[in-house]
Design an enzyme around this catalytic site. Structure first.
Site, PDB file in Angstrom:
ATOM      1  N   LYS A 445       0.841  -1.186   0.000  1.00  0.00           N
ATOM      2  CA  LYS A 445       0.000   0.000   0.000  1.00  0.00           C
ATOM      3  C   LYS A 445       0.881   1.241   0.000  1.00  0.00           C
ATOM      4  O   LYS A 445       1.533   1.561   0.992  1.00  0.00           O
ATOM      5  CB  LYS A 445      -0.936   0.015   1.203  1.00  0.00           C
ATOM      6  N   TRP A 450      -3.179   0.427  -3.498  1.00  0.00           N
ATOM      7  CA  TRP A 450      -2.613  -0.917  -3.538  1.00  0.00           C
ATOM      8  C   TRP A 450      -1.777  -1.118  -4.805  1.00  0.00           C
ATOM      9  O   TRP A 450      -2.167  -0.718  -5.892  1.00  0.00           O
ATOM     10  CB  TRP A 450      -3.720  -1.963  -3.538  1.00  0.00           C
TER      11      TRP A 450
END
Length: 552
Positions: A445, A450
């Protein structure tokens, strides 16, 4: 069995939980409250509702009907807020496009969601120009433009947003329909492969809004969101509806400020000028704000901030507390609408010193009203509430996505055993505070976004000098995490390969739109071997223990 419905009065209204109900009260009770967009627009809730009606009329005139999908590519703006309401209120589905995805990923989401109409900010036209000839579903484009001139483009626009609204009727009779109708769709990149579509119904969004209000609004003091607050999101509106807080703020009738593109000094100037008191953001953004020289000129002592999207460090929390910021964690994921917990202080903790408070504020928190959250072992048994025993967080609540769009197999895995599996590992203490300690997904992250470690590994493995590679997330004070590639180089060309060689190789893929540009933060470390499990799989747990800095 008795039909419960027959027990009621035949003529009684049977209301559905629809998004249109969220805006009824503020329009009546706070019609003159302000909506602000940068230094460009300032108008009342009364005008907001009129603009929602105008947008509804525009979309219907373009042939948008119930079940169609309307997509948006924009910065955080009043236009986005209007789309949050107008699109689902006519029975259509709002697709909030993640503008941080690569062009190829954006193309995939547009086609997968079957977007019919696309509203696009002129700043994002270069992205669409790259994929223009391959967009199959979009029938019409609407330009969102903050500039005095129309940008050059090959796209054929139906019209410009403000001009279309100005010509439309300011009244609209929004229909009733099934509360379980799909209202929104967006795409999450939390796993390997192409992004997965997450969707939510009117009922889910309304209940999430009420659940958040019940938790934030009933706090005695710390972490409280009330009618006198001034709200400004610093989480993109394409990301899980900006955590659902624009729906919360509108329902409460508070003053709202939308900043457009996130630039530290601009955000700070808005906080000072508009007297913003409530926001939410990822740690990266707050870190940049506090490090900006301009922040020293701004009084932040009235500012309450929810931190989510990545774990908050104790150091960042203490820095914020020194400035008088009421900082606390919120937790959820794309599939949970998203908020599940808040790390608000119990009344007896308010008098504690900064160190003790930071310990609590950095935890994952306690579940919201209506959230049934468990931490379970591999056999789905609850772990002890001792603050040490770990297990996976599984949840049930009325606002969880019912699955991934057009992906039955992965949806069943998400909901295995009738509980939504977060893949987050955590413990819970005797007071009920949850603390995430790890995650089971091989994802990284970066600044709240992501990036798949497996996709990055695949790209690095294509370099002719790479024999083996594994990518893990390296903790980073500014970005939350950054990718660390552990690389075994082929012996015959070992001396010819450098970190910059492999970084350049990855950048080429990012420039082609094949992976997120966040990978430019890649660090490379050359190793002799990649640790593996007894069955020959790469052991990410071992690699993290071996190569990541030890936590104090």
């Amino acid at each position: 069995m008795t039909d419960v419905r027959k027990l009621g009065t035949d003529s009684a209204h049977d209301p559905q939980l629809l998004i249109k109900q969220l805006i009824h009260t503020p329009v009546v009770n706070a019609p003159d409250q302000e909506i602000v967009y940068r230094d460009l627009h300032r108008y009342s809730y009364r005008e907001l509702y009129g603009r929602i009606c105008r947008l509804a009329n525009v979309l219907v005139s373009l042939g948008v009907k119930a079940g169609d999908t309307v997509a948006v590519m924009d910065w955080d703006s009043n236009r986005y807020l209007e789309c949050f309401f107008a699109v689902p209120m006519i029975g259509a589905v709002l697709h909030t496009i993640n503008v941080r995805l690569s062009p190829e990923q954006i193309l995939y989401t547009i086609d997968h969601a079957e977007d019919d109409v696309l509203l696009v900010n002129g700043e994002f036209l270069p992205i669409l120009e790259q994929i223009r000839g391959r967009i199959d579903t979009v029938r019409q484009y609407i330009l969102l433009n903050d500039e005095p001139t129309v940008p050059e483009t090959h796209l054929d626009f139906t019209g410009e947003y403000e001009a279309l609204l100005a010509a439309a009727d300011a009244t609209f009779d929004f229909p009733d329909f099934d509360e379980n109708s799909r209202a929104t769709t967006f795409y999450t990149t939390g796993t390997t492969g192409m992004p997965k579509g997450v969707f939510f119904s009117h009922r889910q969004l309304v209940l999430h809004t009420l659940g958040v209000i019940a938790t934030l609004g009933t706090s005695v003091s710390q972490g409280r969101f009330h009618r006198e607050d001034v709200y400004m999101p610093i989480t993109p509106m394409f990301h899980v509806h900006a955590w659902g807080l624009p729906y919360v703020a509108t329902t409460m009738g508070v003053k709202q400020v939308y900043p457009g593109r996130y630039m530290p000094d601009h955000l700070l100037e808005l906080i000072a000028r508009e007297k913003v008191t409530f926001s939410h953001c990822v740690p990266t953004i707050l870190h940049m704000l506090l490090k900006s020289p301009y922040s020293a000129k701004v009084d932040l002592s009235q500012w309450k901030v929810i931190i989510g999207g990545a774990s908050m460090s104790k150091a960042l929390c203490l820095d914020a507390l020194k400035r008088g910021i009421d900082l606390f964690t919120g937790y959820g994921m794309s599939e949970t609408c998203p908020i599940l917990t808040f790390s608000q202080l119990l009344p007896e903790m308010i008098a504690d010193g900064p160190e003790a408070q930071a310990e609590i504020r950095c935890k994952t928190g306690m579940p919201l009203a209506l959230v049934d959250l468990r931490i379970v072992d591999a056999e789905m048994n609850d772990v002890p509430r001792d603050g040490k025993s770990s297990g996976e967080i599984v949840v049930r609540t009325p606002w969880l996505t019912q699955g991934y769009l057009k992906d039955h197999r992965t949806s069943e895995k998400l909901w295995e055993g009738g509980w939504l599996h977060t893949c987050d590992v955590a413990n819970i203490d005797a007071k009920g505070y949850v603390k995430i300690t790890d995650r089971t997904k091989d994802v990284i992250k970066i600044g709240g976004e992501w990036v798949s470690s497996l996709e990055l590994e695949d790209i690095l493995a294509h370099h002719p000098a790479v024999s083996e590679v594994a990518v893990i997330g390296l903790p980073d004070e500014r970005w939350g995490e950054r990718p660390l590639a552990l690389v075994v180089v082929k012996p015959d060309i070992k001396e010819k390969v450098t970190e910059k060689t492999l970084q350049h190789h990855v950048h080429e893929y990012a420039d082609k739109g094949m992976i997120s540009k966040q990978v430019v933060l890649l660090k490379v470390r050359f190793v002799e071997m990649i640790d593996k499990t007894s069955v020959g799989k790469v052991s990410k747990v071992t690699l993290r223990e071996k190569y990541l800095p030890k936590q104090a």
